[in-house]
Design an enzyme around this catalytic site. Structure first.
Site, PDB file in Angstrom:
ATOM      1  N   GLY A  31      61.493  54.229  44.150  1.00 27.62           N
ATOM      2  CA  GLY A  31      60.794  55.328  44.813  1.00 27.62           C
ATOM      3  C   GLY A  31      61.654  56.590  44.758  1.00 27.62           C
ATOM      4  O   GLY A  31      62.867  56.517  44.928  1.00 27.62           O
ATOM      5  N   ARG A  38      59.148  51.622  38.956  1.00 28.05           N
ATOM      6  CA  ARG A  38      59.748  50.396  39.506  1.00 28.05           C
ATOM      7  C   ARG A  38      59.770  49.307  38.431  1.00 28.05           C
ATOM      8  O   ARG A  38      59.489  48.150  38.713  1.00 28.05           O
ATOM      9  CB  ARG A  38      58.974  49.941  40.740  1.00 28.05           C
ATOM     10  CG  ARG A  38      59.053  50.922  41.912  1.00 28.05           C
ATOM     11  CD  ARG A  38      58.470  50.320  43.153  1.00 28.05           C
ATOM     12  NE  ARG A  38      58.366  51.279  44.242  1.00 28.05           N
ATOM     13  CZ  ARG A  38      59.321  51.532  45.119  1.00 28.05           C
ATOM     14  NH1 ARG A  38      60.470  50.903  45.019  1.00 28.05           N
ATOM     15  NH2 ARG A  38      59.131  52.407  46.091  1.00 28.05           N
ATOM     16  N   ASP A  68      68.480  49.196  45.885  1.00 24.97           N
ATOM     17  CA  ASP A  68      68.955  47.847  45.548  1.00 24.97           C
ATOM     18  C   ASP A  68      68.269  47.255  44.319  1.00 24.97           C
ATOM     19  O   ASP A  68      68.912  46.571  43.520  1.00 24.97           O
ATOM     20  CB  ASP A  68      68.863  46.907  46.758  1.00 24.97           C
ATOM     21  CG  ASP A  68      67.508  46.928  47.414  1.00 24.97           C
ATOM     22  OD1 ASP A  68      66.639  47.718  47.001  1.00 24.97           O
ATOM     23  OD2 ASP A  68      67.312  46.144  48.361  1.00 24.97           O
ATOM     24  N   THR A 126      67.971  55.766  48.482  1.00 22.98           N
ATOM     25  CA  THR A 126      66.799  55.190  49.142  1.00 22.98           C
ATOM     26  C   THR A 126      66.496  55.989  50.388  1.00 22.98           C
ATOM     27  O   THR A 126      67.378  56.256  51.194  1.00 22.98           O
ATOM     28  CB  THR A 126      66.983  53.706  49.514  1.00 22.98           C
ATOM     29  OG1 THR A 126      66.066  53.406  50.580  1.00 22.98           O
ATOM     30  CG2 THR A 126      68.374  53.378  49.992  1.00 22.98           C
ATOM     31  N   ASP A 184      64.935  54.962  52.767  1.00 23.27           N
ATOM     32  CA  ASP A 184      65.048  54.074  53.936  1.00 23.27           C
ATOM     33  C   ASP A 184      66.475  54.016  54.482  1.00 23.27           C
ATOM     34  O   ASP A 184      66.689  53.514  55.588  1.00 23.27           O
ATOM     35  CB  ASP A 184      64.596  52.654  53.561  1.00 23.27           C
ATOM     36  CG  ASP A 184      63.104  52.560  53.281  1.00 23.27           C
ATOM     37  OD1 ASP A 184      62.413  53.578  53.457  1.00 23.27           O
ATOM     38  OD2 ASP A 184      62.641  51.483  52.900  1.00 23.27           O
ATOM     39  N   ASP A 223      68.960  52.182  53.680  1.00 25.11           N
ATOM     40  CA  ASP A 223      69.320  50.810  54.051  1.00 25.11           C
ATOM     41  C   ASP A 223      70.232  50.110  53.051  1.00 25.11           C
ATOM     42  O   ASP A 223      70.315  48.885  53.028  1.00 25.11           O
ATOM     43  CB  ASP A 223      68.049  49.974  54.281  1.00 25.11           C
ATOM     44  CG  ASP A 223      67.179  49.876  53.028  1.00 25.11           C
ATOM     45  OD1 ASP A 223      67.531  50.499  52.010  1.00 25.11           O
ATOM     46  OD2 ASP A 223      66.151  49.187  53.088  1.00 25.11           O
ATOM     47  N   ARG A 231      46.134  61.770  74.964  1.00 24.44           N
ATOM     48  CA  ARG A 231      46.064  60.610  74.070  1.00 24.44           C
ATOM     49  C   ARG A 231      47.431  59.950  73.874  1.00 24.44           C
ATOM     50  O   ARG A 231      48.475  60.554  74.090  1.00 24.44           O
ATOM     51  CB  ARG A 231      45.596  61.050  72.678  1.00 24.44           C
ATOM     52  CG  ARG A 231      44.114  61.280  72.603  1.00 24.44           C
ATOM     53  CD  ARG A 231      43.732  61.809  71.235  1.00 24.44           C
ATOM     54  NE  ARG A 231      42.276  61.957  71.153  1.00 24.44           N
ATOM     55  CZ  ARG A 231      41.661  62.790  70.330  1.00 24.44           C
ATOM     56  NH1 ARG A 231      42.367  63.573  69.525  1.00 24.44           N
ATOM     57  NH2 ARG A 231      40.358  62.846  70.303  1.00 24.44           N
ATOM     58  N   ARG A 265      61.079  50.003  55.279  1.00 23.03           N
ATOM     59  CA  ARG A 265      60.554  48.675  54.911  1.00 23.03           C
ATOM     60  C   ARG A 265      61.248  47.553  55.680  1.00 23.03           C
ATOM     61  O   ARG A 265      60.607  46.721  56.316  1.00 23.03           O
ATOM     62  CB  ARG A 265      60.758  48.509  53.393  1.00 23.03           C
ATOM     63  CG  ARG A 265      60.384  47.206  52.806  1.00 23.03           C
ATOM     64  CD  ARG A 265      60.443  47.298  51.297  1.00 23.03           C
ATOM     65  NE  ARG A 265      59.293  48.004  50.784  1.00 23.03           N
ATOM     66  CZ  ARG A 265      58.091  47.432  50.612  1.00 23.03           C
ATOM     67  NH1 ARG A 265      57.905  46.165  50.891  1.00 23.03           N
ATOM     68  NH2 ARG A 265      57.085  48.133  50.150  1.00 23.03           N
TER      69      ARG A 265
HETATM   70  O1  F6P Z   1      61.742  51.874  49.357  1.00 22.13           O
HETATM   71  C1  F6P Z   1      61.470  53.157  49.750  1.00 22.13           C
HETATM   72  C2  F6P Z   1      60.027  53.298  50.131  1.00 22.13           C
HETATM   73  O2  F6P Z   1      59.757  54.647  50.360  1.00 22.13           O
HETATM   74  C3  F6P Z   1      59.599  52.433  51.313  1.00 22.13           C
HETATM   75  O3  F6P Z   1      59.885  53.023  52.549  1.00 22.13           O
HETATM   76  C4  F6P Z   1      58.137  52.281  51.061  1.00 22.13           C
HETATM   77  O4  F6P Z   1      57.663  51.089  51.616  1.00 22.13           O
HETATM   78  C5  F6P Z   1      58.033  52.249  49.585  1.00 22.13           C
HETATM   79  O5  F6P Z   1      59.171  52.882  49.080  1.00 22.13           O
HETATM   80  C6  F6P Z   1      56.814  52.928  49.046  1.00 22.13           C
HETATM   81  O6  F6P Z   1      56.777  52.713  47.676  1.00 22.13           O
HETATM   82  P1  F6P Z   1      55.763  53.408  46.689  1.00 22.13           P
HETATM   83  O7  F6P Z   1      56.205  54.833  46.516  1.00 22.13           O
HETATM   84  O8  F6P Z   1      55.904  52.638  45.440  1.00 22.13           O
HETATM   85  O9  F6P Z   1      54.412  53.364  47.310  1.00 22.13           O
END
Ligand code: F6P
Length: 347
Positions: free
Chosen positions: A10, A72, A103, A125, A127, A129, A162, A171
């Site tokens: 990503g 990917r 990773d 990343t 994330d 992570d 609300r 993730r």
């Molecule tokens: O791994 C990074 C990430 O942005 C995650 O947070 C998310 O689940 C995923 O990639 C989304 O992937 P894609 O861009 O392939 O929809």
């Protein structure tokens, strides 16, 4: 030296800043030549390249996405894939390959390194992570976008009394949820590290109503789960690394909160807006430092290594170490969240 470069997985803001910095350092200080492989490992397998020069990498520092584009593509899933990669890399007479990725991407670098390819990794990343580094570029930008969204959701939630559930990326680790949730003043923050206790979430929302606040903001990471349940996914498709498309926990929670509390509830999924657009100044800096450090590693002959941030210093660790496990949200940050929302299950 002749150096290949690619961006896999990503995208996230700052990839172009890494590419630019590496190319500048390499050309201006070492007279290096660069080959950019398009769309991650796919570009290596299919031998699709673009020249990376001072000219082609000029004016990209502030641009999101990646001029090399990304995919990917999983070489492990392609029969003869590693042999094909090694062949293409050899045909370009490369002395080293710099792969920018998380990773999954780095697992391919590692496999190639074990086959004798001189790989250097740059951690990427959204994330945040990846183990062994204190920060990945793109994360700071994502947090700013998510925090601004949480800020904006406050006024509309307040106007309508609300509950609004805001789903953010993350993730397996809730770094974006925790950071934007704390910075944005969310009432409840939910992360993949801990199962969601819906009773507790509702108790917390009700408690705030009974104490004068007529609206609530819940921030949830896309990978957070209800106990005994799987992660909420969109469709059945998985990518070539076996990851399902996470999406929908926000809506599941919104429906459950409305049913259990009677408060009108909406959900919003920030999705890829968190990955788009111009990188923050912090991410441009970090990405630039990583790009320079990657060239330094190549010229020091330190292969199979990933550049990382430790405290304020850029250093490096074996790629194998970085991908061995997910870096989840630290206990001290979870403790801050618990201090602000002291019910048992809600972090
Ligand atoms: O791994 C990074 C990430 O942005 C995650 O947070 C998310 O689940 C995923 O990639 C989304 O992937 P894609 O861009 O392939 O929809």
């Amino acid at each position: 030296m002749r150096i290949g470069m690619l961006t896999g997985g990503g995208d996230c803001p700052g990839l172009n800043a890494v590419i630019r910095a590496a190319v500048r350092k390499g050309i201006l200080h070492h007279g290096d030549e660069f080959v950019g492989f398009m769309e991650g490992w796919r570009g290596v397998l299919d031998d699709v390249t673009m020249p990376l020069t001072l000219e082609t990498t000029s004016g990209i520092l502030h641009r999101g996405g990646t001029i090399l584009r990304s995919s990917r593509t999983n070489v492990k899933k392609i029969p003869g894939g590693f042999e094909k990669c090694a062949e293409v890399l050899a045909s370009h007479k490369l002395d080293a390959l710099i792969a920018l990725g998380g990773d999954d991407t780095q697992s391919i670098s590692l496999a190639l390194a074990e086959r004798g390819v001189n790989c250097v990794g740059v951690p990427k990343t959204i994330d945040n992570d990846l183990s062994g580094t204190d920060a990945c570029f793109g994360f700071d930008t994502a947090v700013s976008i998510a925090t601004e969204a949480v800020d904006r959701l406050h006024s509309t939630a307040e106007a309508h009394n609300r509950v609004i559930v805001c789903e953010v990326m993350g993730r397996d680790a809730g770094w974006i949820a925790v950071t934007s949730g704390i910075a944005g003043g969310a009432d409840v923050i939910l992360v993949p590290e801990l199962p969601i206790d819906i009773e507790d979430v509702c108790r917390l929302v009700k408690y705030r109503r009974e104490h004068g606040k007529k609206f609530s903001i819940v921030v949830v990471a896309e990978g957070a789960k209800l106990p005994e349940a799987d992660q909420v996914v969109l469709g059945t498709a998985v990518d070539s690394f076996g990851h399902a498309r996470l999406s929908g926990i926000g809506q599941v929670l919104a429906e459950e909160i409305e049913k259990r509390t009677g408060y009108e509830t909406r959900s919003v999924n920030l999705g890829h807006t968190q990955r788009g657009g111009t990188p923050s100044a912090y991410d441009r800096m970090l990405a630039t430092r990583y790009g320079v450090a990657a060239i330094d590693l190549v010229h020091a002959g330190k292969f199979g290594q990933l550049v990382v941030l430790r405290g304020t210093e850029i250093t490096h660790i074996p790629i194998a170490e970085a991908i061995a496990k997910t870096r989840t949200v630290s206990e001290d940050l979870l403790a801050v969240v618990k201090s602000l929302q002291p019910l048992a299950g809600a972090v």
